[in-house]
Motif scaffolding. Structure first.
Motif, PDB file in Angstrom:
ATOM      1  N   THR A 110       0.745  -1.277  -0.051  1.00 41.54           N
ATOM      2  CA  THR A 110       0.215  -0.061   0.003  1.00 41.54           C
ATOM      3  C   THR A 110       1.001   1.224   0.079  1.00 41.54           C
ATOM      4  OG1 THR A 110      -1.874  -1.112   1.137  1.00 41.54           O
ATOM      5  CG2 THR A 110      -1.583   1.380   1.439  1.00 41.54           C
ATOM      6  N   LEU A 111       1.981   1.276   0.808  1.00 43.53           N
ATOM      7  CA  LEU A 111       2.885   2.319   1.081  1.00 43.53           C
ATOM      8  C   LEU A 111       3.405   2.928  -0.222  1.00 43.53           C
ATOM      9  CD1 LEU A 111       5.523   2.541   3.947  1.00 43.53           C
ATOM     10  CD2 LEU A 111       5.978   3.053   1.558  1.00 43.53           C
ATOM     11  N   GLU A 112       3.837   1.623  -1.302  1.00 41.40           N
ATOM     12  CA  GLU A 112       4.687   2.089  -2.326  1.00 41.40           C
ATOM     13  C   GLU A 112       3.663   2.524  -3.469  1.00 41.40           C
ATOM     14  OE1 GLU A 112       6.624  -2.029  -2.977  1.00 41.40           O
ATOM     15  OE2 GLU A 112       8.331  -0.706  -3.524  1.00 41.40           O
ATOM     16  N   ARG A 113       2.331   1.911  -3.501  1.00 41.53           N
ATOM     17  CA  ARG A 113       1.588   2.328  -4.664  1.00 41.53           C
ATOM     18  C   ARG A 113       1.018   3.597  -4.147  1.00 41.53           C
ATOM     19  NH1 ARG A 113      -2.138  -1.117  -2.442  1.00 41.53           N
ATOM     20  NH2 ARG A 113      -3.555  -0.723  -4.076  1.00 41.53           N
ATOM     21  N   LEU A 114       0.964   4.043  -2.896  1.00 43.10           N
ATOM     22  CA  LEU A 114       0.316   5.439  -2.500  1.00 43.10           C
ATOM     23  C   LEU A 114       1.559   6.474  -3.218  1.00 43.10           C
ATOM     24  CD1 LEU A 114      -1.106   4.860   1.013  1.00 43.10           C
ATOM     25  CD2 LEU A 114      -2.373   6.051  -0.917  1.00 43.10           C
ATOM     26  N   ARG A 115       2.701   5.932  -2.874  1.00 38.26           N
ATOM     27  CA  ARG A 115       3.858   7.020  -3.128  1.00 38.26           C
ATOM     28  C   ARG A 115       3.847   6.820  -4.835  1.00 38.26           C
ATOM     29  NH1 ARG A 115       8.815   5.893  -2.356  1.00 38.26           N
ATOM     30  NH2 ARG A 115       9.442   8.156  -2.090  1.00 38.26           N
ATOM     31  N   ALA A 116       3.425   5.977  -5.324  1.00 38.56           N
ATOM     32  CA  ALA A 116       3.707   5.999  -6.924  1.00 38.56           C
ATOM     33  C   ALA A 116       2.484   6.962  -7.534  1.00 38.56           C
ATOM     34  CB  ALA A 116       3.526   4.573  -7.616  1.00 38.56           C
ATOM     35  N   ARG A 155      16.021  -3.038  13.330  1.00 40.54           N
ATOM     36  CA  ARG A 155      17.072  -2.762  12.012  1.00 40.54           C
ATOM     37  C   ARG A 155      16.186  -3.411  10.735  1.00 40.54           C
ATOM     38  NH1 ARG A 155      22.089  -1.820  11.321  1.00 40.54           N
ATOM     39  NH2 ARG A 155      22.191  -1.783  13.545  1.00 40.54           N
ATOM     40  N   GLN A 156      15.751  -4.304  10.926  1.00 41.62           N
ATOM     41  CA  GLN A 156      14.907  -5.220   9.787  1.00 41.62           C
ATOM     42  C   GLN A 156      13.827  -4.029   9.451  1.00 41.62           C
ATOM     43  OE1 GLN A 156      12.369  -8.280  10.758  1.00 41.62           O
ATOM     44  NE2 GLN A 156      12.644  -9.499   9.097  1.00 41.62           N
ATOM     45  N   LEU A 157      12.964  -3.574  10.332  1.00 45.05           N
ATOM     46  CA  LEU A 157      11.801  -2.491   9.843  1.00 45.05           C
ATOM     47  C   LEU A 157      12.195  -1.555   9.105  1.00 45.05           C
ATOM     48  CD1 LEU A 157       8.889  -2.082  10.055  1.00 45.05           C
ATOM     49  CD2 LEU A 157       9.390  -0.889  12.223  1.00 45.05           C
ATOM     50  N   LEU A 158      13.639  -0.785   9.729  1.00 42.05           N
ATOM     51  CA  LEU A 158      13.822   0.731   9.038  1.00 42.05           C
ATOM     52  C   LEU A 158      14.585   0.154   7.939  1.00 42.05           C
ATOM     53  CD1 LEU A 158      14.897   2.662  12.267  1.00 42.05           C
ATOM     54  CD2 LEU A 158      12.647   2.174  11.311  1.00 42.05           C
ATOM     55  N   GLU A 159      15.424  -0.654   7.963  1.00 45.47           N
ATOM     56  CA  GLU A 159      15.787  -1.178   6.499  1.00 45.47           C
ATOM     57  C   GLU A 159      14.979  -1.155   5.550  1.00 45.47           C
ATOM     58  OE1 GLU A 159      18.682  -4.228   6.317  1.00 45.47           O
ATOM     59  OE2 GLU A 159      19.601  -3.488   4.815  1.00 45.47           O
ATOM     60  N   THR A 160      13.788  -2.013   5.711  1.00 43.88           N
ATOM     61  CA  THR A 160      13.015  -2.110   4.613  1.00 43.88           C
ATOM     62  C   THR A 160      11.918  -0.820   4.399  1.00 43.88           C
ATOM     63  OG1 THR A 160      12.652  -4.176   5.624  1.00 43.88           O
ATOM     64  CG2 THR A 160      10.843  -3.653   4.337  1.00 43.88           C
ATOM     65  N   LEU A 161      11.792  -0.004   5.394  1.00 44.23           N
ATOM     66  CA  LEU A 161      11.163   1.185   4.975  1.00 44.23           C
ATOM     67  C   LEU A 161      11.964   2.148   4.198  1.00 44.23           C
ATOM     68  CD1 LEU A 161       9.436   1.754   8.548  1.00 44.23           C
ATOM     69  CD2 LEU A 161       8.419   0.882   6.484  1.00 44.23           C
ATOM     70  N   ALA A 162      13.352   2.351   4.629  1.00 49.53           N
ATOM     71  CA  ALA A 162      14.245   3.074   3.691  1.00 49.53           C
ATOM     72  C   ALA A 162      14.360   2.588   2.303  1.00 49.53           C
ATOM     73  CB  ALA A 162      15.678   2.927   4.172  1.00 49.53           C
ATOM     74  N   LYS A 191      11.914   1.136   0.617  1.00 51.77           N
ATOM     75  CA  LYS A 191      10.623   1.338   0.068  1.00 51.77           C
ATOM     76  C   LYS A 191      10.582   2.817  -0.191  1.00 51.77           C
ATOM     77  CE  LYS A 191       8.876  -2.824   0.356  1.00 51.77           C
ATOM     78  NZ  LYS A 191       8.807  -3.719  -0.771  1.00 51.77           N
ATOM     79  N   GLY A 192      11.538   3.900   0.213  1.00 57.17           N
ATOM     80  CA  GLY A 192      11.718   5.248  -0.074  1.00 57.17           C
ATOM     81  C   GLY A 192      11.102   5.978   0.991  1.00 57.17           C
ATOM     82  N   VAL A 193      10.703   5.723   2.226  1.00 55.10           N
ATOM     83  CA  VAL A 193      10.457   6.183   3.475  1.00 55.10           C
ATOM     84  C   VAL A 193      11.262   7.202   4.056  1.00 55.10           C
ATOM     85  CG1 VAL A 193       9.313   5.955   5.713  1.00 55.10           C
ATOM     86  CG2 VAL A 193       8.464   4.631   3.880  1.00 55.10           C
ATOM     87  N   ARG A 194      11.066   8.296   4.101  1.00 56.59           N
ATOM     88  CA  ARG A 194      12.144   9.285   4.721  1.00 56.59           C
ATOM     89  C   ARG A 194      11.917   9.778   6.286  1.00 56.59           C
ATOM     90  NH1 ARG A 194      14.686   7.237   2.247  1.00 56.59           N
ATOM     91  NH2 ARG A 194      15.125   7.427   0.222  1.00 56.59           N
ATOM     92  N   SER A 195      10.537   9.511   6.764  1.00 59.29           N
ATOM     93  CA  SER A 195      10.509  10.004   7.906  1.00 59.29           C
ATOM     94  C   SER A 195       9.275   9.097   8.632  1.00 59.29           C
ATOM     95  CB  SER A 195       9.649  11.077   7.722  1.00 59.29           C
ATOM     96  OG  SER A 195       8.982  11.636   8.939  1.00 59.29           O
ATOM     97  N   ILE A 196       9.701   8.762   9.789  1.00 58.56           N
ATOM     98  CA  ILE A 196       8.760   7.913  10.855  1.00 58.56           C
ATOM     99  C   ILE A 196       8.655   8.577  12.302  1.00 58.56           C
ATOM    100  CG2 ILE A 196       9.664   5.771   9.888  1.00 58.56           C
ATOM    101  CD1 ILE A 196      11.466   5.487  12.264  1.00 58.56           C
ATOM    102  N   PHE A 203      20.276   4.677   8.211  1.00 55.70           N
ATOM    103  CA  PHE A 203      19.346   4.783   6.937  1.00 55.70           C
ATOM    104  C   PHE A 203      18.870   5.888   6.403  1.00 55.70           C
ATOM    105  CE2 PHE A 203      18.883   0.476   9.029  1.00 55.70           C
ATOM    106  CZ  PHE A 203      19.571  -0.503   8.062  1.00 55.70           C
ATOM    107  N   GLY A 204      19.237   7.032   6.878  1.00 55.37           N
ATOM    108  CA  GLY A 204      18.922   8.143   6.548  1.00 55.37           C
ATOM    109  C   GLY A 204      17.283   8.540   6.746  1.00 55.37           C
ATOM    110  N   LEU A 205      16.732   8.049   7.835  1.00 53.64           N
ATOM    111  CA  LEU A 205      15.470   8.335   8.081  1.00 53.64           C
ATOM    112  C   LEU A 205      15.408   9.378   9.324  1.00 53.64           C
ATOM    113  CD1 LEU A 205      14.057   4.727   8.524  1.00 53.64           C
ATOM    114  CD2 LEU A 205      13.354   6.224   6.801  1.00 53.64           C
ATOM    115  N   ARG A 206      14.435  10.013   9.065  1.00 51.21           N
ATOM    116  CA  ARG A 206      14.156  11.097  10.124  1.00 51.21           C
ATOM    117  C   ARG A 206      13.196  10.499  11.413  1.00 51.21           C
ATOM    118  NH1 ARG A 206      10.298  16.332   8.909  1.00 51.21           N
ATOM    119  NH2 ARG A 206      10.755  17.414  10.666  1.00 51.21           N
ATOM    120  N   VAL A 207      13.453  10.846  12.343  1.00 53.33           N
ATOM    121  CA  VAL A 207      12.523  10.332  13.334  1.00 53.33           C
ATOM    122  C   VAL A 207      12.041  11.107  14.270  1.00 53.33           C
ATOM    123  CG1 VAL A 207      12.671   8.824  15.724  1.00 53.33           C
ATOM    124  CG2 VAL A 207      14.146   8.115  13.503  1.00 53.33           C
TER     125      VAL A 207
END
Ligand code: SF4
Length: 319
Positions: free
Chosen positions: A166-172, A196-203, A205-210, A277-281
């Motif tokens: 859903t996340l990927e399709r919404l971003r698209a 680590r598993q979660l944040l790496e996957t999110l990054a 997928k193009g997520v920048r902020s959590i 992973f360059g994510l903003r928290v």
């Protein structure tokens, strides 16, 4: 799940005066939620239907349209936040129909909408959102990629895979998407390897902020956890809160927070891994009134005038 269709008598748009949604209109399609998360505090509301039953406001799109177009309306509706006590993307087709018509009515009038979901957003919504992506702000609730977590804590919600999809399709479609890692379960979803598993996957997928927040107890939630979790998991969780007093958090006069040192350590762990992973928290201010935190991002700051009242802490979302 038993769906009961009812007519809503009171106005469908209500105005929230506190927290992240200050001055924003909110809207719920149902009373009750088929996802049945064990930590959901909306399940403890006095008018909540019993587990396994959901009340759908079948007249909601018509009432919404009348309210929006009423010549007597004094406050213009600029933005509507869905899902303060339910989820618009429950699987039942009738719920999705009503959600679709309500969202369509808003977007066709140039009114923005935001939602937080643990569901799967079907393609027809994406086609609708693609017409005005700048007016849609989506947040996906995702705490763990493990099926074992979902089975225990969010038994009927979409799988992690479906939420990531859903996340990927919404971003698209050009929709702005954030991820809300909430509620973090102490000793269960805050271990370094799982983070680590979660944040790496999110990054990836193009997520920048959590946005982060730990589980937050109310008496009814404690009873749900006692009833619905296996004894071992319940005892571990209960022990985290055992020495914590019931205190006032926002409008709830009886809430328990995970002990502050434990939360601080956990958030630090997230922040350190997120940096890799360059994510903003961000740490949700609503559920962390005792520490430096951030207003939950619903992307409204740029669209709405800044609140004039003193910032007040409140748990607005049932998760
Ligand atoms: S926490 Fe959200 S998704 Fe889960 S049951 Fe409550 S309203 Fe539904």
């Amino acid at each position: 799940m038993k769906l009961v269709e009812i007519d809503r008598k009171s106005p469908v748009l209500s105005r929230t005066r506190f927290g992240c949604l200050q001055e924003v209109f909110t809207l719920n399609i149902t009373r009750g939620c088929e996802f049945a998360c064990v930590y959901c505090y909306a399940r403890g509301y006095p008018d909540a239907p019993p587990l396994g039953e959901v009340h759908l406001f079948r007249n909601l799109p018509e009432k919404l349209t009348r309210e929006l177009d009423s010549p007597r309306r004094r406050n213009p509706v600029l933005w509507v936040a869905f899902n303060t006590a339910s989820d618009s993307f429950q699987m039942h087709p009738r719920i999705q129909d009503v959600t679709y018509r309500a969202m369509e009515a808003l977007l066709h009038r140039g009114i923005g909408l935001s939602f937080l979901t643990k569901g799967y957003v079907p393609d027809r919504f994406l086609r609708l959102f693609s017409q005005r992506p700048e007016l849609v702000k989506a947040r996906i609730g995702l705490v763990s990629l493990e099926d074992s977590y979902r089975d225990l804590f969010e038994p009927k919600a979409a799988s992690a895979k479906q939420r990531l999809d859903t996340l990927e399709r919404l971003r698209a479609t050009g929709v702005e998407v954030e991820v809300r890692v909430d509620p973090i379960i102490p000793f269960y979803t805050d271990r370094p390897e799982e983070i680590r598993q979660l944040l790496e996957t999110l990054a990836l997928k193009g997520v920048r902020s959590i946005t982060l927040s730990y589980l937050h107890l109310r008496p009814a939630v404690l009873e749900q956890l006692r009833r619905e979790l296996p004894p071992k998991e319940f005892r571990l969780l209960e022990s985290c809160f055992a020495a914590q007093p019931w205190t006032e958090v926002g409008t709830s006069t009886r809430s328990k927070l995970v002990p502050r040192p434990l939360r601080q350590r956990g958030y630090r762990r997230f922040q350190e891994i997120a940096q890799e992973f360059g994510l903003r928290v961000r740490i949700c201010a609503c559920k962390n009134p005792d520490m430096e935190a951030h207003r939950c991002s619903i992307g409204l700051e740029s669209r709405l005038a800044p609140p004039t009242r003193r910032w007040k802490q409140l748990s607005l979302f049932p998760c």
